[in-house]
Write a protein that holds these residues in place. Structure first.
Motif, mmCIF file in Angstrom:
data_model
loop_
_atom_site.group_PDB
_atom_site.id
_atom_site.type_symbol
_atom_site.label_atom_id
_atom_site.label_comp_id
_atom_site.label_asym_id
_atom_site.label_seq_id
_atom_site.Cartn_x
_atom_site.Cartn_y
_atom_site.Cartn_z
ATOM 1 N N ALA A 140 0.809 -1.207 0.169
ATOM 2 C CA ALA A 140 -0.006 0.067 0.015
ATOM 3 C C ALA A 140 0.833 1.264 -0.004
ATOM 4 O O ALA A 140 0.647 2.062 -0.742
ATOM 5 N N CYS A 141 1.979 1.158 0.729
ATOM 6 C CA CYS A 141 2.962 2.353 0.769
ATOM 7 C C CYS A 141 3.305 2.655 -0.633
ATOM 8 O O CYS A 141 3.535 3.704 -1.034
ATOM 9 N N CYS A 142 3.688 1.507 -1.326
ATOM 10 C CA CYS A 142 4.194 1.741 -2.737
ATOM 11 C C CYS A 142 3.103 2.213 -3.694
ATOM 12 O O CYS A 142 3.467 3.126 -4.477
ATOM 13 N N ILE A 154 -4.013 -8.483 -3.283
ATOM 14 C CA ILE A 154 -4.617 -7.845 -1.944
ATOM 15 C C ILE A 154 -5.685 -8.945 -1.296
ATOM 16 O O ILE A 154 -5.917 -9.321 -0.229
ATOM 17 N N GLU A 155 -6.503 -9.034 -2.237
ATOM 18 C CA GLU A 155 -7.824 -9.900 -1.884
ATOM 19 C C GLU A 155 -7.119 -11.388 -1.254
ATOM 20 O O GLU A 155 -7.750 -11.876 -0.352
ATOM 21 N N GLY A 183 -6.312 -2.615 2.952
ATOM 22 C CA GLY A 183 -6.659 -3.570 1.798
ATOM 23 C C GLY A 183 -8.094 -3.244 1.506
ATOM 24 O O GLY A 183 -8.386 -3.276 0.439
ATOM 25 N N GLY A 184 -9.123 -3.253 2.455
ATOM 26 C CA GLY A 184 -10.365 -3.377 2.414
ATOM 27 C C GLY A 184 -10.679 -2.275 1.521
ATOM 28 O O GLY A 184 -11.661 -2.251 0.733
ATOM 29 N N SER A 185 -10.112 -0.746 2.036
ATOM 30 C CA SER A 185 -10.702 0.370 1.187
ATOM 31 C C SER A 185 -10.172 0.272 -0.166
ATOM 32 O O SER A 185 -10.838 0.853 -0.871
ATOM 33 N N ILE A 186 -9.030 -0.317 -0.362
ATOM 34 C CA ILE A 186 -8.466 -0.355 -1.948
ATOM 35 C C ILE A 186 -9.487 -1.323 -2.528
ATOM 36 O O ILE A 186 -9.958 -0.887 -3.916
ATOM 37 N N LEU A 187 -10.107 -2.559 -2.066
ATOM 38 C CA LEU A 187 -10.944 -3.075 -2.724
ATOM 39 C C LEU A 187 -12.266 -2.670 -3.000
ATOM 40 O O LEU A 187 -12.841 -2.757 -3.964
#
Length: 393
Positions: free
Chosen positions: A175-177, A195-196, A227-231
């Protein structure tokens, strides 16, 4: 009598959760034993559309890399052996074993924790920094290494899937990347799959991470939230469920693991830094995605935890007393400052949770703010005072 006292101190409910977890794995009936997922396929990152950054990337992970903050390893033209013990150079002979059948210590291989270090993906941040500076080869290398890792560590098999916290650290570093490259809200299909897959693993054993009452819980809750917010932004149906699960446990862990004087549950300067870095990145992520603020109580505890580390660390050297466990863990390696220099973490936390600078002078301790897009505060640092952190001992 000693065992009974230990159980009471740890918490009967926590010990019960751990027993249920271990019995579930031993019997093969735990939900984590039946996880399934396809191997994620790259590419995972695309060329950054942000202006080229002129910030200085770290020097590490060019010709050599550093593990545990002290062990230098030479790098080849190809990705490293993800399943090798870097101390003994022995590769594990169970690369495709179901993770829940793997022992923590194998007589022929050694302590499984040693092999995990490379798979935390600290190196990915160095590659992302250089890619943001316009280095196309670093972007190719970033995708190639993650693709190789994914193929050599198929979902839920081998030693690198054994620990939920290790999977969480990977998510935070990835996520930092994404933030460095400006891709956190629009991810490629390969990254979405990666991520999933990780969140399936983390969520399946979150109760075990919480039961330990240490930074396993903060790391795993953070990974689920981030990760959830990205998804969610990528349209994944499970994203919101994982994001809200992470948020619930973040609030719970902050309230239960940070004492009223700012002490963290683990009697360790280094684990305090790791927990604080984790929660700093959560706050940065929350702001980037425009998500609801944490509770007032959470911010009060985070401010206290920031002051605890600030008071413990020397302004002149950045070092502090090496109390408690120290296994070389260091999150967010965005600067070339030494492993024992805690000032970058203190400066970041003070800006986020104290609204002021920890150190007025400019230095490497400002690098985290710059790479993570945090405006430095202008209010002067708090004074150094005699402290007695009774609640934490």
């Amino acid at each position: 009598i000693i065992k009974i006292k230990a159980v009471i101190a740890l918490g009967i409910s926590n010990v019960g959760l751990v027993l249920i977890y271990r019995l579930g794995l031993k019997s093969g009936l735990h939900p984590a034993c039946s996880l399934k997922s396809d191997v994620p396929r790259g590419p995972f990152f695309s060329h950054s559309k942000l202006p080229i950054s002129h910030l200085e990337p770290i020097n590490n992970w060019k010709e050599s890399g550093t593990l545990f903050g002290i062990l230098d390893i030479a790098l080849e033209d190809h990705p490293p052996d993800w399943l090798q013990n870097p101390l003994t150079k022995i590769s594990c002979n169970f690369p495709l074993e179901q993770w829940w059948l793997i022992s923590d210590f194998d007589p022929g291989f050694g302590d499984i924790k040693v092999v995990w270090e490379l798979s935390r993906m600290d190196w990915a941040i160095a590659f992302a920094q250089r890619a943001r500076n316009g280095d196309g080869e670093s972007l190719i290398k970033l995708n190639a290494w993650i693709s190789d890792w994914s193929s050599k560590n198929p979902p839920f098999r081998g030693p690198n899937w054994k620990c939920g916290q290790e999977a969480s650290i990977r998510i935070i570093n990835l996520a930092c990347c994404l933030k460095i490259l400006g891709q956190q809200k629009i991810v490629l299909p390969g990254m979405k799959s990666l991520i999933e897959t990780h969140l399936k693993r983390i969520s399946s054993t979150i109760s075990y991470g919480i039961a330990q009452n240490n930074n396993h819980g903060t790391s795993e809750a953070a990974a689920l939230y981030i990760g959830g917010s990205i998804l969610v932004a990528s349209g994944c149906s499970n994203g919101l469920k994982w994001q809200m699960l992470g948020l619930y446990w973040l609030e719970n862990r902050i309230n239960n693991l940070i004492e009223i004087d700012g002490s963290f549950s683990q009697y360790s300067l280094n684990y305090h830094r790791m927990a604080l870095d984790t929660l700093c990145f959560v706050e940065i992520w929350r702001r980037d995605f425009g998500l609801d603020s944490l509770s007032k109580n959470a911010y009060e505890r985070l401010s206290l935890a920031t002051n605890w580390l600030y008071q413990m660390v020397s302004k002149a050297s950045g070092d502090g007393p090496n109390i408690g466990a120290n296994d070389g863990a260091r999150l967010l390696p965005l600067t070339d400052s030494g492993y024992r220099d805690y000032r970058p973490s203190v400066q970041l936390a003070m800006a986020l949770f104290g609204g002021r600078r920890a150190y007025l002078e400019s230095g490497d301790w400002d690098t985290h703010l710059e790479w993570l897009g945090i405006s430095p505060a202008t209010i002067e640092p708090p004074p150094y005072v005699n402290c007695d952190f009774d609640a934490g001992g």
